[in-house]
Design a protein around this motif. Sequence first.
Motif, PDB file in Angstrom:
ATOM      1  N   GLN A   3       0.856  -1.190   0.000  1.00 60.80           N
ATOM      2  CA  GLN A   3       0.000   0.000   0.000  1.00 60.80           C
ATOM      3  C   GLN A   3       0.887   1.234   0.000  1.00 60.80           C
ATOM      4  O   GLN A   3       1.922   1.263   0.676  1.00 60.80           O
ATOM      5  N   LEU A   4       0.466   2.247  -0.776  1.00 63.72           N
ATOM      6  CA  LEU A   4       1.285   3.439  -0.965  1.00 63.72           C
ATOM      7  C   LEU A   4       0.526   4.689  -0.554  1.00 63.72           C
ATOM      8  O   LEU A   4      -0.654   4.843  -0.903  1.00 63.72           O
ATOM      9  N   VAL A   5       1.206   5.576   0.149  1.00 57.17           N
ATOM     10  CA  VAL A   5       0.600   6.845   0.553  1.00 57.17           C
ATOM     11  C   VAL A   5       1.579   7.977   0.263  1.00 57.17           C
ATOM     12  O   VAL A   5       2.691   7.993   0.811  1.00 57.17           O
ATOM     13  N   GLU A   6       1.156   8.907  -0.589  1.00 59.23           N
ATOM     14  CA  GLU A   6       1.999  10.049  -0.928  1.00 59.23           C
ATOM     15  C   GLU A   6       1.764  11.202   0.036  1.00 59.23           C
ATOM     16  O   GLU A   6       0.661  11.345   0.597  1.00 59.23           O
ATOM     17  N   SER A   7       2.767  12.032   0.190  1.00 58.26           N
ATOM     18  CA  SER A   7       2.634  13.250   0.993  1.00 58.26           C
ATOM     19  C   SER A   7       3.660  14.260   0.519  1.00 58.26           C
ATOM     20  O   SER A   7       4.594  13.929  -0.217  1.00 58.26           O
ATOM     21  N   GLY A   8       3.479  15.502   0.964  1.00 59.00           N
ATOM     22  CA  GLY A   8       4.446  16.545   0.661  1.00 59.00           C
ATOM     23  C   GLY A   8       3.999  17.569  -0.359  1.00 59.00           C
ATOM     24  O   GLY A   8       4.660  18.590  -0.535  1.00 59.00           O
ATOM     25  N   THR A  91       2.691  21.761 -12.257  1.00 54.64           N
ATOM     26  CA  THR A  91       1.467  21.653 -11.474  1.00 54.64           C
ATOM     27  C   THR A  91       0.671  20.423 -11.884  1.00 54.64           C
ATOM     28  O   THR A  91       0.374  20.229 -13.064  1.00 54.64           O
ATOM     29  N   ALA A  92       0.366  19.571 -10.917  1.00 56.23           N
ATOM     30  CA  ALA A  92      -0.347  18.322 -11.189  1.00 56.23           C
ATOM     31  C   ALA A  92      -0.591  17.587  -9.881  1.00 56.23           C
ATOM     32  O   ALA A  92      -0.037  17.956  -8.842  1.00 56.23           O
ATOM     33  N   VAL A  93      -1.385  16.545  -9.957  1.00 57.79           N
ATOM     34  CA  VAL A  93      -1.457  15.569  -8.878  1.00 57.79           C
ATOM     35  C   VAL A  93      -0.368  14.537  -9.145  1.00 57.79           C
ATOM     36  O   VAL A  93      -0.294  13.986 -10.248  1.00 57.79           O
ATOM     37  N   THR A 118      -0.934  13.295  -4.454  1.00 64.26           N
ATOM     38  CA  THR A 118      -0.736  14.500  -3.670  1.00 64.26           C
ATOM     39  C   THR A 118      -0.623  15.685  -4.638  1.00 64.26           C
ATOM     40  O   THR A 118       0.051  15.590  -5.659  1.00 64.26           O
ATOM     41  N   GLN A 119      -1.302  16.775  -4.311  1.00 59.93           N
ATOM     42  CA  GLN A 119      -1.391  17.913  -5.225  1.00 59.93           C
ATOM     43  C   GLN A 119      -0.169  18.814  -5.087  1.00 59.93           C
ATOM     44  O   GLN A 119       0.174  19.250  -3.971  1.00 59.93           O
ATOM     45  N   VAL A 120       0.449  19.104  -6.219  1.00 58.16           N
ATOM     46  CA  VAL A 120       1.533  20.088  -6.289  1.00 58.16           C
ATOM     47  C   VAL A 120       1.060  21.233  -7.179  1.00 58.16           C
ATOM     48  O   VAL A 120       0.661  21.005  -8.321  1.00 58.16           O
ATOM     49  N   THR A 121       1.108  22.432  -6.648  1.00 57.38           N
ATOM     50  CA  THR A 121       0.723  23.611  -7.419  1.00 57.38           C
ATOM     51  C   THR A 121       1.879  24.605  -7.407  1.00 57.38           C
ATOM     52  O   THR A 121       2.377  24.970  -6.332  1.00 57.38           O
ATOM     53  N   VAL A 122       2.316  24.997  -8.600  1.00 54.99           N
ATOM     54  CA  VAL A 122       3.435  25.924  -8.733  1.00 54.99           C
ATOM     55  C   VAL A 122       2.914  27.221  -9.328  1.00 54.99           C
ATOM     56  O   VAL A 122       2.421  27.233 -10.463  1.00 54.99           O
ATOM     57  N   SER A 123       3.018  28.286  -8.579  1.00 52.07           N
ATOM     58  CA  SER A 123       2.541  29.583  -9.067  1.00 52.07           C
ATOM     59  C   SER A 123       3.685  30.362  -9.698  1.00 52.07           C
ATOM     60  O   SER A 123       4.843  30.227  -9.284  1.00 52.07           O
ATOM     61  N   SER A 124       3.347  31.170 -10.702  1.00 59.23           N
ATOM     62  CA  SER A 124       4.391  31.926 -11.411  1.00 59.23           C
ATOM     63  C   SER A 124       4.681  33.253 -10.729  1.00 59.23           C
ATOM     64  O   SER A 124       4.005  33.667  -9.815  1.00 59.23           O
TER      65      SER A 124
END
Length: 124
Positions: A3-8, A91-93, A118-124
């Motif tokens: 089982q896998l769980v992402e974080s960060g 930016t992506a999941v 896990t959601q990563v959002t990169v703003s410009s």
Amino acid sequence: QVQLVESGGRLVQAVDSLRLSCSASGRTIRYYAMAWFRHAPGKGREFVAAIRRDSLMTEYADSVKGRFSISRDTAENTVYLQMNSLKPEDTAVYYCAANTAFILVTRWDEYDYWGQGTQVTVSS
């Protein structure tokens, strides 16, 4: 079965760095090749990086080469994705995945086990 769980994942500024973690349970990751994929709105699931079971080989998508680094800590049963010089297009999941193949593969349908993302959002 693992089982896998992402974080960060979080909101960051462009050129910032971020490290994602994928914590495994149920079985040791030494039996698995591990990979990261990502899924951005309006796009298909995209391969990001993979690391072989013995950790002696890695592979990266051209779009992240030189910026991202995948690693694994067998003692912690965790896989990491270090992301540097982030861009808005990153930016992506982000999903962690595992399979039992020895060779590295980059197709998402060749991976058997997946985390929830896990959601990563990169703003410009």
